[in-house]
Scaffold this motif. Structure first.
Motif, PDB file in Angstrom:
ATOM      1  N   THR A  58       0.814  -1.228   0.000  1.00  0.00           N
ATOM      2  CA  THR A  58       0.000   0.000   0.000  1.00  0.00           C
ATOM      3  C   THR A  58       0.843   1.271   0.000  1.00  0.00           C
ATOM      4  O   THR A  58       0.287   2.376   0.008  1.00  0.00           O
ATOM      5  CB  THR A  58      -0.908   0.034   1.249  1.00  0.00           C
ATOM      6  OG1 THR A  58      -0.094  -0.221   2.409  1.00  0.00           O
ATOM      7  CG2 THR A  58      -2.009  -1.012   1.157  1.00  0.00           C
ATOM      8  N   HIS A  59       2.185   1.121  -0.013  1.00  0.00           N
ATOM      9  CA  HIS A  59       2.982   2.331   0.196  1.00  0.00           C
ATOM     10  C   HIS A  59       4.369   2.187  -0.437  1.00  0.00           C
ATOM     11  O   HIS A  59       5.288   1.620   0.164  1.00  0.00           O
ATOM     12  CB  HIS A  59       3.127   2.564   1.704  1.00  0.00           C
ATOM     13  CG  HIS A  59       3.668   3.896   2.068  1.00  0.00           C
ATOM     14  ND1 HIS A  59       3.338   4.525   3.251  1.00  0.00           N
ATOM     15  CD2 HIS A  59       4.509   4.743   1.421  1.00  0.00           C
ATOM     16  CE1 HIS A  59       3.969   5.698   3.317  1.00  0.00           C
ATOM     17  NE2 HIS A  59       4.683   5.840   2.228  1.00  0.00           N
ATOM     18  N   THR A  60       4.524   2.737  -1.670  1.00  0.00           N
ATOM     19  CA  THR A  60       5.848   2.731  -2.315  1.00  0.00           C
ATOM     20  C   THR A  60       6.091   4.103  -2.961  1.00  0.00           C
ATOM     21  O   THR A  60       5.166   4.886  -3.167  1.00  0.00           O
ATOM     22  CB  THR A  60       5.918   1.669  -3.436  1.00  0.00           C
ATOM     23  OG1 THR A  60       4.978   2.008  -4.465  1.00  0.00           O
ATOM     24  CG2 THR A  60       5.627   0.274  -2.905  1.00  0.00           C
ATOM     25  N   HIS A  61       7.356   4.328  -3.233  1.00  0.00           N
ATOM     26  CA  HIS A  61       7.726   5.576  -3.931  1.00  0.00           C
ATOM     27  C   HIS A  61       8.753   5.245  -5.002  1.00  0.00           C
ATOM     28  O   HIS A  61       9.963   5.335  -4.775  1.00  0.00           O
ATOM     29  CB  HIS A  61       8.332   6.594  -2.963  1.00  0.00           C
ATOM     30  CG  HIS A  61       7.443   7.023  -1.858  1.00  0.00           C
ATOM     31  ND1 HIS A  61       6.416   7.935  -2.020  1.00  0.00           N
ATOM     32  CD2 HIS A  61       7.396   6.656  -0.557  1.00  0.00           C
ATOM     33  CE1 HIS A  61       5.799   8.126  -0.869  1.00  0.00           C
ATOM     34  NE2 HIS A  61       6.371   7.363   0.032  1.00  0.00           N
ATOM     35  N   MET A  62       8.306   4.826  -6.141  1.00  0.00           N
ATOM     36  CA  MET A  62       9.247   4.560  -7.227  1.00  0.00           C
ATOM     37  C   MET A  62       9.538   5.884  -7.947  1.00  0.00           C
ATOM     38  O   MET A  62       8.614   6.685  -8.161  1.00  0.00           O
ATOM     39  CB  MET A  62       8.664   3.529  -8.186  1.00  0.00           C
ATOM     40  CG  MET A  62       8.194   2.240  -7.527  1.00  0.00           C
ATOM     41  SD  MET A  62       9.437   1.489  -6.444  1.00  0.00           S
ATOM     42  CE  MET A  62       8.532   0.081  -5.801  1.00  0.00           C
ATOM     43  N   PHE A 149      -6.546  10.171  -0.933  1.00  0.00           N
ATOM     44  CA  PHE A 149      -5.735  11.385  -1.006  1.00  0.00           C
ATOM     45  C   PHE A 149      -4.816  11.447   0.207  1.00  0.00           C
ATOM     46  O   PHE A 149      -5.268  11.284   1.339  1.00  0.00           O
ATOM     47  CB  PHE A 149      -6.636  12.634  -1.072  1.00  0.00           C
ATOM     48  CG  PHE A 149      -7.366  12.764  -2.384  1.00  0.00           C
ATOM     49  CD1 PHE A 149      -8.690  12.345  -2.511  1.00  0.00           C
ATOM     50  CD2 PHE A 149      -6.714  13.263  -3.507  1.00  0.00           C
ATOM     51  CE1 PHE A 149      -9.365  12.442  -3.733  1.00  0.00           C
ATOM     52  CE2 PHE A 149      -7.375  13.368  -4.736  1.00  0.00           C
ATOM     53  CZ  PHE A 149      -8.696  12.953  -4.845  1.00  0.00           C
ATOM     54  N   LYS A 150      -3.540  11.659  -0.027  1.00  0.00           N
ATOM     55  CA  LYS A 150      -2.488  11.600   0.997  1.00  0.00           C
ATOM     56  C   LYS A 150      -2.202  12.992   1.520  1.00  0.00           C
ATOM     57  O   LYS A 150      -2.209  13.977   0.768  1.00  0.00           O
ATOM     58  CB  LYS A 150      -1.221  11.002   0.384  1.00  0.00           C
ATOM     59  CG  LYS A 150       0.018  11.022   1.263  1.00  0.00           C
ATOM     60  CD  LYS A 150      -0.071   9.985   2.359  1.00  0.00           C
ATOM     61  CE  LYS A 150       1.213   9.884   3.159  1.00  0.00           C
ATOM     62  NZ  LYS A 150       2.343   9.312   2.394  1.00  0.00           N
ATOM     63  N   HIS A 151      -1.855  13.075   2.792  1.00  0.00           N
ATOM     64  CA  HIS A 151      -1.503  14.354   3.419  1.00  0.00           C
ATOM     65  C   HIS A 151      -0.259  14.146   4.274  1.00  0.00           C
ATOM     66  O   HIS A 151      -0.262  13.302   5.178  1.00  0.00           O
ATOM     67  CB  HIS A 151      -2.658  14.850   4.296  1.00  0.00           C
ATOM     68  CG  HIS A 151      -3.955  14.897   3.542  1.00  0.00           C
ATOM     69  ND1 HIS A 151      -4.706  13.759   3.299  1.00  0.00           N
ATOM     70  CD2 HIS A 151      -4.611  15.921   2.933  1.00  0.00           C
ATOM     71  CE1 HIS A 151      -5.782  14.109   2.588  1.00  0.00           C
ATOM     72  NE2 HIS A 151      -5.738  15.389   2.350  1.00  0.00           N
ATOM     73  N   VAL A 238      -0.650   6.032   7.531  1.00  0.00           N
ATOM     74  CA  VAL A 238       0.418   5.230   6.945  1.00  0.00           C
ATOM     75  C   VAL A 238       1.556   5.064   7.955  1.00  0.00           C
ATOM     76  O   VAL A 238       1.622   5.772   8.955  1.00  0.00           O
ATOM     77  CB  VAL A 238       0.941   5.878   5.639  1.00  0.00           C
ATOM     78  CG1 VAL A 238      -0.197   6.169   4.671  1.00  0.00           C
ATOM     79  CG2 VAL A 238       1.752   7.122   5.901  1.00  0.00           C
ATOM     80  N   HIS A 239       2.413   4.121   7.698  1.00  0.00           N
ATOM     81  CA  HIS A 239       3.585   3.782   8.500  1.00  0.00           C
ATOM     82  C   HIS A 239       3.468   4.153   9.973  1.00  0.00           C
ATOM     83  O   HIS A 239       4.238   4.976  10.480  1.00  0.00           O
ATOM     84  CB  HIS A 239       4.888   4.309   7.884  1.00  0.00           C
ATOM     85  CG  HIS A 239       4.946   5.743   7.443  1.00  0.00           C
ATOM     86  ND1 HIS A 239       4.472   6.793   8.207  1.00  0.00           N
ATOM     87  CD2 HIS A 239       5.445   6.310   6.316  1.00  0.00           C
ATOM     88  CE1 HIS A 239       4.682   7.905   7.560  1.00  0.00           C
ATOM     89  NE2 HIS A 239       5.269   7.670   6.433  1.00  0.00           N
ATOM     90  N   VAL A 240       2.495   3.506  10.642  1.00  0.00           N
ATOM     91  CA  VAL A 240       2.394   3.649  12.101  1.00  0.00           C
ATOM     92  C   VAL A 240       3.613   2.959  12.711  1.00  0.00           C
ATOM     93  O   VAL A 240       3.848   1.778  12.476  1.00  0.00           O
ATOM     94  CB  VAL A 240       1.103   3.001  12.621  1.00  0.00           C
ATOM     95  CG1 VAL A 240       1.048   3.029  14.144  1.00  0.00           C
ATOM     96  CG2 VAL A 240      -0.126   3.689  12.033  1.00  0.00           C
ATOM     97  N   THR A 315       5.800  -1.193   2.731  1.00  0.00           N
ATOM     98  CA  THR A 315       7.262  -1.025   2.850  1.00  0.00           C
ATOM     99  C   THR A 315       7.706   0.428   2.837  1.00  0.00           C
ATOM    100  O   THR A 315       8.744   0.756   3.368  1.00  0.00           O
ATOM    101  CB  THR A 315       7.969  -1.721   1.652  1.00  0.00           C
ATOM    102  OG1 THR A 315       7.500  -1.105   0.430  1.00  0.00           O
ATOM    103  CG2 THR A 315       7.705  -3.206   1.644  1.00  0.00           C
ATOM    104  N   ASP A 316       6.929   1.317   2.221  1.00  0.00           N
ATOM    105  CA  ASP A 316       7.403   2.689   1.996  1.00  0.00           C
ATOM    106  C   ASP A 316       8.706   2.623   1.186  1.00  0.00           C
ATOM    107  O   ASP A 316       9.667   3.340   1.457  1.00  0.00           O
ATOM    108  CB  ASP A 316       7.623   3.416   3.311  1.00  0.00           C
ATOM    109  CG  ASP A 316       7.601   4.931   3.118  1.00  0.00           C
ATOM    110  OD1 ASP A 316       7.623   5.658   4.123  1.00  0.00           O
ATOM    111  OD2 ASP A 316       7.574   5.375   1.959  1.00  0.00           O
ATOM    112  N   HIS A 317       8.730   1.746   0.223  1.00  0.00           N
ATOM    113  CA  HIS A 317       9.924   1.509  -0.607  1.00  0.00           C
ATOM    114  C   HIS A 317      10.335   2.811  -1.275  1.00  0.00           C
ATOM    115  O   HIS A 317       9.617   3.346  -2.119  1.00  0.00           O
ATOM    116  CB  HIS A 317       9.628   0.452  -1.671  1.00  0.00           C
ATOM    117  CG  HIS A 317      10.848   0.009  -2.431  1.00  0.00           C
ATOM    118  ND1 HIS A 317      11.636  -1.050  -2.023  1.00  0.00           N
ATOM    119  CD2 HIS A 317      11.407   0.487  -3.576  1.00  0.00           C
ATOM    120  CE1 HIS A 317      12.631  -1.208  -2.893  1.00  0.00           C
ATOM    121  NE2 HIS A 317      12.520  -0.296  -3.844  1.00  0.00           N
TER     122      HIS A 317
HETATM  123 ZN    ZN Z   1       6.069   7.145   1.966  1.00  0.00          ZN
END
Ligand code: ZN
Ligand code: URQ
Ligand code: ZN
Length: 464
Positions: A58-62, A149-151, A238-240, A315-317
């Motif tokens: 649910t959480h990546t940054h390519m 929508f992300k904040h 996200v990422h608690v 992962t917040d990759h």
């Molecule tokens: Zn992130």
């Protein structure tokens, strides 16, 4: 092209059962006992193995432009690495610069993602507010399959959303039937603590966790939850990373509020001792936000996953190589924040969760795939082994082992926060859209084969 997976145990979030699986084209067409393979089918023997829904990260940054550089993995290498680890769908982020049109940024990211080897979808960040942002949010929901929508409540002087933006954007999300998500850290406190540390001459990577203590995260988590509560919107954190944020989620959920939490594989198994290393390159490699925490926080996060107060694992990759991280060698605030993991998430969660008796195989599927599909409205296309679902599958070898290393990983960045960890429980096959893309260590990812996944809005309260 049909594929017949024989003799395995299908594991869905609700139950595990002996069954064969038949795929035709990009869909699953049959799941059941003693099925006949279609003529000319490719047969996979899954005896003694599990057949699970493809993982959803649910959480990546390519390919993210961030802190003056761009992440090492692009959408091809990052999604290909995910396929090698059993993750068949990534949820990445469109992050407009303040004053940049959300729609313009969305199309830019869509262009970058066209090379993906696996399926992808986007949360769109609201990093500023104006009537045009209000309008763009409606267009993105109505015409482009965006429903989240992300904040960023952190990253002052960059992409931080202030309370006005949070309130306006959450309100708009509710109108549209979209879910707000937050990176919960108080960016003002982080900035103040960073300046205090620098003034004291504390400039190395060990200062990073000191500038972002759990209280800084918990304040923002509580604030996001309170804003969502007053406005009547759900909220996804996200990422608690810490017990204090988890407590805020648990309290809200106990009162019936619709709050969801995400745990990172890294935060589940890595602690903050990494920042004390005298190898400063190693310490810098672990700089991400929120930082890795003390061991007791990991126990809390596992309890959160078991108790239903954390719902997804991600992962917040967001990988940077050593040279990129060295931008902050004299000033920790300039170390690009981010670590990898898209390739390792499922094996790490299986090994530390299922093998340790903390999660059942079905609970594993729930937190690595099904909950993500349901929370973000991709279910039952994704997140379940059932006829009619996408043929995104992992044939999982619970006895197979792998020692994780940057030397053998497919991901870029040249570092792995799970380096040296031997995990038991690995994919023997990954199928994406009905194609075998990973087979016993051999990656057969195809650039551009990934598809954008539209995610319909939930019940909107007004026209977009
Ligand atoms: Zn992130
Ligand atoms: O904050 C995030 O999620 C992005 C910018 C990745 N970096 C990080 O440290 N988590
Ligand atoms: Zn974040």
């Amino acid at each position: 092209m049909s594929i017949f997976i024989r003799g395995g145990t299908v594991v869905n979030a609700d139950r595990a059962f002996k069954a064969d699986v038949v795929c035709f084209g990009d869909q699953i067409i049959a799941v059941g006992e003693d099925l006949e393979p279609p003529p000319h089918a490719t047969v996979i023997d899954a005896t003694g193995q599990y057949i699970m829904p493809g993982g959803i990260d649910t959480h990546t940054h390519m390919q993210l432009p961030f802190m003056g550089t761009v992440t090492a993995d692009d959408f091809f290498t990052g999604t290909a690495a995910g396929l090698a680890g059993g993750t068949t769908t990534i949820m990445d982020f469109v992050i407009p610069d303040p004053q940049q049109s959300l729609l313009e940024a969305y199309h830019l990211w869509r262009g970058w993602a066209a090379k993906s080897a696996g399926d992808y979808t986007f949360h769109v960040a609201v990093t500023w507010w104006a009537d045009s942002v209000h309008a763009d949010m409606g267009t993105l929901v109505r015409d482009h399959g965006v429903n989240s929508f992300k904040h960023f409540m952190a990253y002052k002087n960059a992409i931080m959303a202030d309370d006005e933006t949070l309130v306006r954007s959450f309100t708009r999300a509710l109108e549209l039937g979209a879910i707000p998500t937050v990176h919960a850290e108080n960016g003002e406190l982080v900035y103040q603590l960073q300046q205090d540390l620098l003034k004291k001459g504390i400039r190395g990577p060990a200062a990073h966790p000191l500038s972002r203590p759990p209280e800084v995260e918990a304040e923002a988590a509580n604030r996001a939850i309170a804003i969502a509560n007053v406005l009547g919107t759900p909220v996804y954190i996200v990422h608690v990373s810490c017990a204090e944020s988890l407590d805020a989620i648990a309290r809200a959920r106990a009162k019936g509020q619709r709050v969801y939490g995400e745990a990172l594989a890294g935060h589940l198994v890595i602690d903050d001792s990494v920042y004390q290393s005298t190898d400063l390159e190693y310490a810098r490699a672990h700089v991400m936000s929120p930082p890795f925490r003390g061991k007791h926080h990991q126990a809390a996060l596992w309890q959160g996953l078991r108790g239903g107060n954390l719902h997804t694992t991600a992962t917040d990759h967001c990988t940077f190589c050593a040279e990129q991280k060295a931008a902050g060698k004299d000033d920790f605030t300039k170390i690009p924040n981010g670590c990898g993991g898209v390739e390792d998430r499922m094996s790490v969660v299986w090994d530390a969760g299922v093998n340790a008796g903390l999660l059942t195989p079905s609970e594993f599927v729930r937190v690595t795939s099904t909950n993500a599909a349901q929370i973000f409205n991709m279910y039952p296309r994704k997140g379940v082994v059932a006829a009619g679902a996408d043929a995104d599958l992992v044939v999982w070898d619970p006895q197979g082992t792998r020692t994780i290393s940057a030397k053998t990983q497919f991901a870029k960045g040249g570092f792995n926060v799970f380096e040296g960890r031997t995990v038991r429980g690995i994919p023997s096959y990954t199928l994406a859209a009905g194609k075998v893309v990973f087979e016993r260590g051999q990656l057969r990812a195809v650039e551009g084969a990934g598809r954008h996944v539209d995610r319909p809005a939930f019940t909107a309260t007004s026209a977009a």
